[in-house]
Design a protein around this motif. Structure first.
Motif, PDB file in Angstrom:
ATOM      1  N   PRO A 153       0.816  -1.213   0.000  1.00 28.86           N
ATOM      2  CA  PRO A 153       0.000   0.000   0.000  1.00 28.86           C
ATOM      3  C   PRO A 153       0.854   1.270   0.000  1.00 28.86           C
ATOM      4  CG  PRO A 153       0.104  -0.924   2.202  1.00 28.86           C
ATOM      5  CD  PRO A 153       0.799  -1.909   1.308  1.00 28.86           C
ATOM      6  N   ALA A 154       0.238   2.349  -0.472  1.00 27.28           N
ATOM      7  CA  ALA A 154       0.920   3.636  -0.543  1.00 27.28           C
ATOM      8  C   ALA A 154       0.020   4.717   0.013  1.00 27.28           C
ATOM      9  CB  ALA A 154       1.277   3.958  -1.997  1.00 27.28           C
ATOM     10  N   ALA A 155       0.630   5.668   0.713  1.00 28.76           N
ATOM     11  CA  ALA A 155      -0.121   6.803   1.262  1.00 28.76           C
ATOM     12  C   ALA A 155       0.347   8.079   0.571  1.00 28.76           C
ATOM     13  CB  ALA A 155       0.117   6.911   2.772  1.00 28.76           C
ATOM     14  N   PRO A 156      -0.631   8.883   0.063  1.00 27.93           N
ATOM     15  CA  PRO A 156      -2.090   8.742   0.193  1.00 27.93           C
ATOM     16  C   PRO A 156      -2.759   8.059  -1.002  1.00 27.93           C
ATOM     17  CG  PRO A 156      -1.589  10.903  -0.660  1.00 27.93           C
ATOM     18  CD  PRO A 156      -0.258  10.195  -0.509  1.00 27.93           C
ATOM     19  N   GLU A 157      -1.976   7.550  -1.964  1.00 28.87           N
ATOM     20  CA  GLU A 157      -2.524   7.084  -3.236  1.00 28.87           C
ATOM     21  C   GLU A 157      -3.578   5.995  -3.063  1.00 28.87           C
ATOM     22  OE1 GLU A 157       1.179   9.178  -3.936  1.00 28.87           O
ATOM     23  OE2 GLU A 157       0.719   7.448  -2.654  1.00 28.87           O
ATOM     24  N   THR A 158      -3.302   5.005  -2.193  1.00 24.30           N
ATOM     25  CA  THR A 158      -4.247   3.901  -2.042  1.00 24.30           C
ATOM     26  C   THR A 158      -5.568   4.374  -1.460  1.00 24.30           C
ATOM     27  OG1 THR A 158      -2.386   2.376  -1.734  1.00 24.30           O
ATOM     28  CG2 THR A 158      -4.566   1.589  -1.104  1.00 24.30           C
ATOM     29  N   GLY A 159      -5.514   5.320  -0.540  1.00 22.78           N
ATOM     30  CA  GLY A 159      -6.751   5.856   0.021  1.00 22.78           C
ATOM     31  C   GLY A 159      -7.604   6.539  -1.032  1.00 22.78           C
ATOM     32  N   THR A 160      -6.962   7.284  -1.920  1.00 20.34           N
ATOM     33  CA  THR A 160      -7.687   7.929  -3.018  1.00 20.34           C
ATOM     34  C   THR A 160      -8.307   6.878  -3.929  1.00 20.34           C
ATOM     35  OG1 THR A 160      -6.170   9.810  -2.965  1.00 20.34           O
ATOM     36  CG2 THR A 160      -7.480   9.510  -4.969  1.00 20.34           C
ATOM     37  N   LEU A 161      -7.558   5.838  -4.221  1.00 22.09           N
ATOM     38  CA  LEU A 161      -8.053   4.759  -5.078  1.00 22.09           C
ATOM     39  C   LEU A 161      -9.281   4.085  -4.475  1.00 22.09           C
ATOM     40  CD1 LEU A 161      -7.785   2.849  -7.488  1.00 22.09           C
ATOM     41  CD2 LEU A 161      -6.090   1.545  -6.164  1.00 22.09           C
ATOM     42  N   LEU A 162      -9.267   3.854  -3.171  1.00 24.02           N
ATOM     43  CA  LEU A 162     -10.419   3.216  -2.521  1.00 24.02           C
ATOM     44  C   LEU A 162     -11.688   4.040  -2.722  1.00 24.02           C
ATOM     45  CD1 LEU A 162      -8.890   1.913   0.845  1.00 24.02           C
ATOM     46  CD2 LEU A 162      -9.398   0.610  -1.236  1.00 24.02           C
ATOM     47  N   LYS A 163     -11.559   5.345  -2.698  1.00 22.84           N
ATOM     48  CA  LYS A 163     -12.726   6.204  -2.914  1.00 22.84           C
ATOM     49  C   LYS A 163     -13.250   6.061  -4.343  1.00 22.84           C
ATOM     50  CE  LYS A 163     -11.187   9.647   0.481  1.00 22.84           C
ATOM     51  NZ  LYS A 163     -10.742  11.047   0.677  1.00 22.84           N
ATOM     52  N   TYR A 164     -12.351   6.014  -5.320  1.00 24.05           N
ATOM     53  CA  TYR A 164     -12.773   5.857  -6.714  1.00 24.05           C
ATOM     54  C   TYR A 164     -13.495   4.531  -6.919  1.00 24.05           C
ATOM     55  CZ  TYR A 164      -9.604   9.747  -7.879  1.00 24.05           C
ATOM     56  OH  TYR A 164      -8.974  10.963  -7.964  1.00 24.05           O
ATOM     57  N   LEU A 165     -12.932   3.457  -6.368  1.00 21.38           N
ATOM     58  CA  LEU A 165     -13.544   2.143  -6.527  1.00 21.38           C
ATOM     59  C   LEU A 165     -14.918   2.082  -5.876  1.00 21.38           C
ATOM     60  CD1 LEU A 165     -10.385  -0.047  -5.782  1.00 21.38           C
ATOM     61  CD2 LEU A 165     -11.461   0.278  -8.019  1.00 21.38           C
ATOM     62  N   ALA A 166     -15.053   2.729  -4.712  1.00 13.50           N
ATOM     63  CA  ALA A 166     -16.331   2.695  -3.988  1.00 13.50           C
ATOM     64  C   ALA A 166     -17.435   3.397  -4.767  1.00 13.50           C
ATOM     65  CB  ALA A 166     -16.157   3.345  -2.614  1.00 13.50           C
ATOM     66  N   GLN A 167     -17.094   4.408  -5.537  1.00 12.05           N
ATOM     67  CA  GLN A 167     -18.112   5.140  -6.303  1.00 12.05           C
ATOM     68  C   GLN A 167     -18.818   4.238  -7.308  1.00 12.05           C
ATOM     69  OE1 GLN A 167     -16.083   8.501  -8.016  1.00 12.05           O
ATOM     70  NE2 GLN A 167     -15.650   9.445  -6.025  1.00 12.05           N
ATOM     71  N   TYR A 168     -18.136   3.186  -7.761  1.00 12.80           N
ATOM     72  CA  TYR A 168     -18.722   2.268  -8.738  1.00 12.80           C
ATOM     73  C   TYR A 168     -18.973   0.881  -8.144  1.00 12.80           C
ATOM     74  CZ  TYR A 168     -17.842   5.697 -12.389  1.00 12.80           C
ATOM     75  OH  TYR A 168     -17.865   6.842 -13.172  1.00 12.80           O
TER      76      TYR A 168
END
Length: 482
Positions: A309-324
């Protein structure tokens, strides 16, 4: 291999059982080689345990290729407040990579691309924490360069003095007025070591160059490690010298005294006087629940993200995935999991799958069976510590796999159909277009969540492929429903 020919191979390999006994020992191919084979806990290799929960706001600076003809992976920590130390590591890592790739015009090396007839060129730079307590931070970088004439292994310790707000190389542990006495003591300990000659030990006449890996043990002794061929003839291998606490303590600088104390009796927190507030813990997204998708009846895609995992990149990615309500599989690197267990927990709580991508991204086919097992088992343990569950899948770095790798683990290998080559372009539009134009039903797509440009490409991928009727599932779900 033809497109989609990987699918039956993966299912066959997934059925392979573990053969041979598992070793619990550490090995020189792991995070930081040492001739003394010290114990390592959660990524630390000095025999002491660093509480990584103290590292608020830390980020891991990682990069790698997927090019099997010239494999390289680099990683080092960026701890808030220790900016000058981070800059020193960045400079050194960048220079090593330039030499490896043949991009350093001042070097005589031709780079891995010019190594005609050389088998297995590889560069791997990994890290471990030596101390992270009070106002003292210590990090060791371990470099494995298989284009080197020696054994290719080099280590260097980086120190940060939070009180003085200064980066200090290893010689900074010793007071200026005690340097001569300290060097004389090291030379005396080397005199009777096999492979050390009067000619080779003269390297210590330049202590700033050769005393670059010094750290304290849990008992307060000072251990000095030398790369192969520095203070001894190359066949002697790596050589180390340990000076007892009683001997070395009078020679320590003020910073060395604090570093020794914080190693033997660490404080409850790390405070380097960072000017900014550390980033908040990555929040889990709503779990979409059980996935009813039947990939034998609808179009599916398995997005996979490597090297985090990477901070903050992975956290941003989780938000994108959750939208769909998209699910993905994260092939994580063990040293990063140990540093960011909270992010891995957030991935699981958000409905995603966690899989093993080795401890520090080496070419597994270059390792011994014991080293391969160590790479995968240490990462399994870190994932279990973070999530309560061990993974079932692994992805060998660079896709490098042979019979020894298969026999070393019961984990099921998972390769890919579409490689975005995002480590080359660092262009969100290009990464997105690669996925959109190349992906077909039931494909496994390789992306890296360590690159902000790759993460930025995901909304367009999700939007476009969702409109085309695709469902985003984990690798295990794709396999189970085909």
């Amino acid at each position: 291999m033809p497109r989609h020919a990987l699918a039956p191979v993966l299912f066959l390999l997934g059925s392979l059982a573990l053969t041979g006994a598992c070793s619990t020992g550490s090995s020189p191919a792991d995070s930081a080689p040492s001739p003394d084979n010290p114990s390592r806990t959660r990524g630390n290799d000095t025999g002491t345990q660093v509480d990584l929960t103290k590292l608020k706001g830390v980020s891991i600076v990682s990069d790698s290729s997927t090019d099997r003809s010239c494999p390289w992976a680099t990683s080092y920590p960026d701890v808030p407040g220790a900016d000058t130390m981070t800059a020193a590591m960045k400079k050194d890592v960048g220079e090593r990579l330039e030499v490896f790739l043949g991009e350093d015009t001042d070097s005589q090396a031709t780079g891995c691309g010019g190594m005609d007839g050389l088998e297995g060129p590889e560069l791997n730079v990994s890290f471990s924490f030596l101390v992270a307590s009070s106002d003292v931070l210590g990090v060791r970088l371990t470099t494995l360069d298989r284009t080197s004439n020696a054994d290719g292994v080099g280590t260097e310790a980086y120190w940060y003095d939070g009180a003085a707000k200064r980066y200090r190389p290893s010689p900074g542990l010793i007071a200026d007025g005690s340097r001569d006495a300290f060097v004389a003591a090291v030379k005396k300990r080397l005199e009777k070591r096999e492979g050390v000659t009067p000619e080779t030990v003269t390297a210590l006449d330049d202590p700033d160059a050769y005393l670059d890996d010094m750290a304290f043990t849990a008992d307060g002794d000072l251990k000095v490690d030398f790369d192969r061929g520095t203070v001894g003839v190359p066949p002697a291998g790596r050589i180390s010298v340990t000076l007892p606490e009683a001997t070395v303590t009078p020679w320590l600088s003020d910073f060395g005294t604090r570093a020794q104390r914080q190693t033997t009796a660490p404080d409850d927190k790390l405070d380097l006087g960072a000017a900014h507030t550390p980033a908040p813990t990555v929040a889990a997204q709503p779990d979409p629940g059980e996935d009813p998708t039947d990939c034998s009846k609808v179009k599916c895609i398995a997005l996979t993200f490597d090297d985090g995992p990477a901070a903050p990149e992975t956290g941003t990615l989780l938000k994108y995935l959750a939208q769909y309500k998209a699910r993905a599989t994260f092939f994580v690197v063990g040293q990063n999991v140990a540093t960011h267990p909270d992010i891995v927990r957030a991935e699981v709580q958000s409905g995603h799958e966690i899989a093993n991508h080795s401890w520090n991204h080496p070419v597994l086919t270059n390792l011994t069976p014991t080293q391969i097992r160590s790479q995968l088992e240490r990462t399994n343990a870190a994932i279990k510590d973070a999530t309560g569950k061990e993974p079932t899948l692994f992805r060998p770095p660079y896709g490098a796999m042979d019979d020894r790798v298969k026999a070393a683990t019961s984990l099921s290998p998972a390769l890919w159909d579409v490689d975005t080559l995002d480590w080359k372009s660092h262009d969100p539009a290009k990464v997105a277009q690669t996925v959109i134009s190349q992906a077909e039903p039931n494909d496994v797509v390789l992306v890296h969540d360590i690159h902000p440009t790759s993460v930025a490409a995901i909304p367009e991928v999700l939007r476009t492929l969702t409109a085309r009727g695709y469902h985003f599932v984990t690798v295990s779900h794709l396999r189970a429903t085909l």
